[in-house]
Design a protein around this motif. Structure first.
Motif, PDB file in Angstrom:
ATOM      1  N   MET A 110      37.037  32.621  64.557  1.00 46.15           N
ATOM      2  CA  MET A 110      37.936  33.671  65.046  1.00 46.15           C
ATOM      3  C   MET A 110      39.393  33.368  64.721  1.00 46.15           C
ATOM      4  SD  MET A 110      36.308  34.623  68.782  1.00 46.15           S
ATOM      5  CE  MET A 110      37.583  35.842  69.102  1.00 46.15           C
ATOM      6  N   LEU A 111      39.793  32.105  64.868  1.00 49.90           N
ATOM      7  CA  LEU A 111      41.193  31.726  64.700  1.00 49.90           C
ATOM      8  C   LEU A 111      41.520  31.238  63.293  1.00 49.90           C
ATOM      9  CD1 LEU A 111      41.736  29.752  68.038  1.00 49.90           C
ATOM     10  CD2 LEU A 111      42.615  32.018  67.487  1.00 49.90           C
ATOM     11  N   GLY A 112      40.482  30.948  62.505  1.00 50.05           N
ATOM     12  CA  GLY A 112      40.701  30.276  61.240  1.00 50.05           C
ATOM     13  C   GLY A 112      41.338  31.135  60.154  1.00 50.05           C
ATOM     14  N   LYS A 113      42.227  30.510  59.398  1.00 48.04           N
ATOM     15  CA  LYS A 113      42.748  31.118  58.184  1.00 48.04           C
ATOM     16  C   LYS A 113      41.733  30.907  57.067  1.00 48.04           C
ATOM     17  CE  LYS A 113      47.581  30.174  59.347  1.00 48.04           C
ATOM     18  NZ  LYS A 113      48.816  29.469  58.923  1.00 48.04           N
ATOM     19  N   ARG A 114      41.459  31.943  56.319  1.00 40.72           N
ATOM     20  CA  ARG A 114      40.474  31.854  55.232  1.00 40.72           C
ATOM     21  C   ARG A 114      41.168  31.446  53.934  1.00 40.72           C
ATOM     22  NH1 ARG A 114      35.226  34.650  54.146  1.00 40.72           N
ATOM     23  NH2 ARG A 114      34.847  34.406  51.916  1.00 40.72           N
ATOM     24  N   LEU A 115      40.729  30.314  53.394  1.00 33.68           N
ATOM     25  CA  LEU A 115      41.217  29.826  52.109  1.00 33.68           C
ATOM     26  C   LEU A 115      40.071  29.897  51.112  1.00 33.68           C
ATOM     27  CD1 LEU A 115      43.047  26.623  53.425  1.00 33.68           C
ATOM     28  CD2 LEU A 115      43.977  28.938  53.198  1.00 33.68           C
ATOM     29  N   GLN A 116      40.376  30.159  49.851  1.00 33.68           N
ATOM     30  CA  GLN A 116      39.324  30.281  48.849  1.00 33.68           C
ATOM     31  C   GLN A 116      39.418  29.155  47.825  1.00 33.68           C
ATOM     32  OE1 GLN A 116      38.656  33.586  45.589  1.00 33.68           O
ATOM     33  NE2 GLN A 116      37.739  34.284  47.506  1.00 33.68           N
ATOM     34  N   THR A 117      38.247  28.656  47.432  1.00 32.55           N
ATOM     35  CA  THR A 117      38.184  27.637  46.404  1.00 32.55           C
ATOM     36  C   THR A 117      37.183  28.070  45.343  1.00 32.55           C
ATOM     37  OG1 THR A 117      37.962  25.251  46.027  1.00 32.55           O
ATOM     38  CG2 THR A 117      36.355  26.269  47.509  1.00 32.55           C
ATOM     39  N   GLU A 118      37.010  27.248  44.337  1.00 28.03           N
ATOM     40  CA  GLU A 118      36.138  27.607  43.219  1.00 28.03           C
ATOM     41  C   GLU A 118      34.693  27.782  43.675  1.00 28.03           C
ATOM     42  OE1 GLU A 118      35.429  22.965  41.785  1.00 28.03           O
ATOM     43  OE2 GLU A 118      36.749  24.299  40.657  1.00 28.03           O
ATOM     44  N   ALA A 119      33.926  28.515  42.886  1.00 26.39           N
ATOM     45  CA  ALA A 119      32.525  28.778  43.214  1.00 26.39           C
ATOM     46  C   ALA A 119      31.739  27.475  43.312  1.00 26.39           C
ATOM     47  CB  ALA A 119      31.912  29.684  42.148  1.00 26.39           C
ATOM     48  N   PHE A 120      30.753  27.479  44.198  1.00 28.46           N
ATOM     49  CA  PHE A 120      29.900  26.305  44.384  1.00 28.46           C
ATOM     50  C   PHE A 120      28.481  26.644  43.952  1.00 28.46           C
ATOM     51  CE2 PHE A 120      26.800  23.874  46.746  1.00 28.46           C
ATOM     52  CZ  PHE A 120      27.229  22.566  46.532  1.00 28.46           C
ATOM     53  N   PHE A 121      27.876  25.747  43.184  1.00 30.18           N
ATOM     54  CA  PHE A 121      26.488  25.906  42.754  1.00 30.18           C
ATOM     55  C   PHE A 121      25.738  24.607  43.023  1.00 30.18           C
ATOM     56  CE2 PHE A 121      29.139  28.609  40.076  1.00 30.18           C
ATOM     57  CZ  PHE A 121      28.516  29.846  40.231  1.00 30.18           C
ATOM     58  N   ASP A 122      24.487  24.732  43.494  1.00 31.66           N
ATOM     59  CA  ASP A 122      23.648  23.549  43.719  1.00 31.66           C
ATOM     60  C   ASP A 122      23.344  22.864  42.408  1.00 31.66           C
ATOM     61  OD1 ASP A 122      23.594  23.825  46.438  1.00 31.66           O
ATOM     62  OD2 ASP A 122      21.799  25.094  46.434  1.00 31.66           O
TER      63      ASP A 122
END
Length: 313
Positions: free
Chosen positions: A301-313
């Motif tokens: 609820m309180l978190g700022k959303r940050l984006q990083t590079e795509a993740f693949f298994d």
């Protein structure tokens, strides 16, 4: 005195956690035995195997205990179904995909006279009880949680953890929160959070959370699923009378730089779960502490959303 026969448990879901932890602990327990398995893929078992929970509930009226080891996104409907059939239910952590649905299960269990147990396996780590006792007579000033591991090692190919409701890095991070909420002598609350999401995933791969408590107490938590090599599961609490460090996921305790107890991560944690479950069944008492899940919900609820590079298994 004649010993009571063990409770027969229907194990729902036979994935990694069930095979690695639940089955061995049930096998060692004098209070339980596996009576049936619900799985679409289990073969070669010594007990009846059902493809659906409904089939098991109908086919095994004498099995009164259900242990749910399925992902949280599908757990609510199964738990509700089992409780509606007046079966006692154990929930693997996290107890649900939302706080409200677990409250609903708690109400249903109470209405039907059933035992509901929301488990937190890390609270049964060997060092947790001693750390709680040590902190009880001291005033925490600050705390640091570092919970960094390799998701490819611990959750290979498990797509559900990246889907909404799967919690992402909070799946292991909530283990740290379950310890924190057990050992701290006073409650804390989330005051800020930064959540890092891969651009191709619905749940975070990392999180930095600040908690606040009374008298200026702060707790900083660092969760990350991208660590390779040595894994880090540590909680350090600085008090007015010294510093305590829990490492190895709560297995090892160090006070003022001196190691006072040591064990292996996960050792006996599920043994502790089933020992406590046996006590709950004997007293017909539920145990549904949602504090760790509330912290996760508040972080979202309180978190700022940050984006990083795509993740693949």
């Amino acid at each position: 005195m004649t010993q009571k026969p063990p409770h027969k448990v229907a194990l729902v879901g036979l994935g990694k956690i069930a095979k690695d932890q639940h089955v061995p602990s049930i096998t060692k327990s004098a209070a339980f035995e596996v009576g049936a398995i619900v799985s679409r893929s289990a073969t070669g078992q010594d007990v009846p195997v059902y493809e659906t929970l409904d089939a098991m509930l109908t086919g095994e009226p004498d099995i009164k205990v259900v242990s749910l080891c399925v992902p949280p996104q599908v757990r609510f409907d199964m738990a509700r179904q089992a409780l509606s059939h007046k079966r006692d239910v154990l929930l693997e952590k996290p107890p649900g995909a939302s706080v409200a649905e677990v409250h609903a299960l708690e109400r249903l269990a109470r209405e039907n006279g059933c035992v509901l147990y929301a488990t937190w396996h890390s609270r049964h780590a060997m060092g947790v009880a001693g750390a709680k006792a040590w902190l009880a007579s001291r005033k925490p000033v600050s705390a640091r949680i570092t919970w960094r591991e390799d998701v490819r090692h611990w959750h290979p190919g498990q797509a559900w953890i990246w889907e909404a409701g799967g919690l992402g890095v909070f799946d292991p991070g909530i283990n740290a929160l379950s310890i924190m909420t057990e050992i701290l002598p006073a409650p804390v609350h989330v005051s800020s959070a930064d959540l890092t999401f891969p651009e191709n995933r619905d749940t975070p791969i990392a999180a930095a959370i600040r908690f606040s408590g009374a008298d200026g107490l702060t707790v900083d938590a660092d969760f990350d699923w991208r660590q390779t090599g040595t894994q880090t599961w540590e909680i350090e609490v600085v008090t007015d009378q010294g510093t305590i460090l829990l490492s190895g996921g709560g297995a090892t305790v160090t006070i003022e730089g001196k190691e006072v107890s040591s064990d292996e991560a996960l050792a006996s944690e599920y043994d502790g779960i089933y020992a406590h479950f046996a006590d709950l069944l004997a007293s017909r008492t539920s145990d549904v502490d949602l504090t760790p899940l509330v912290h996760v919900a508040d972080a979202f609820m309180l978190g700022k959303r940050l984006q990083t590079e795509a993740f693949f298994d």
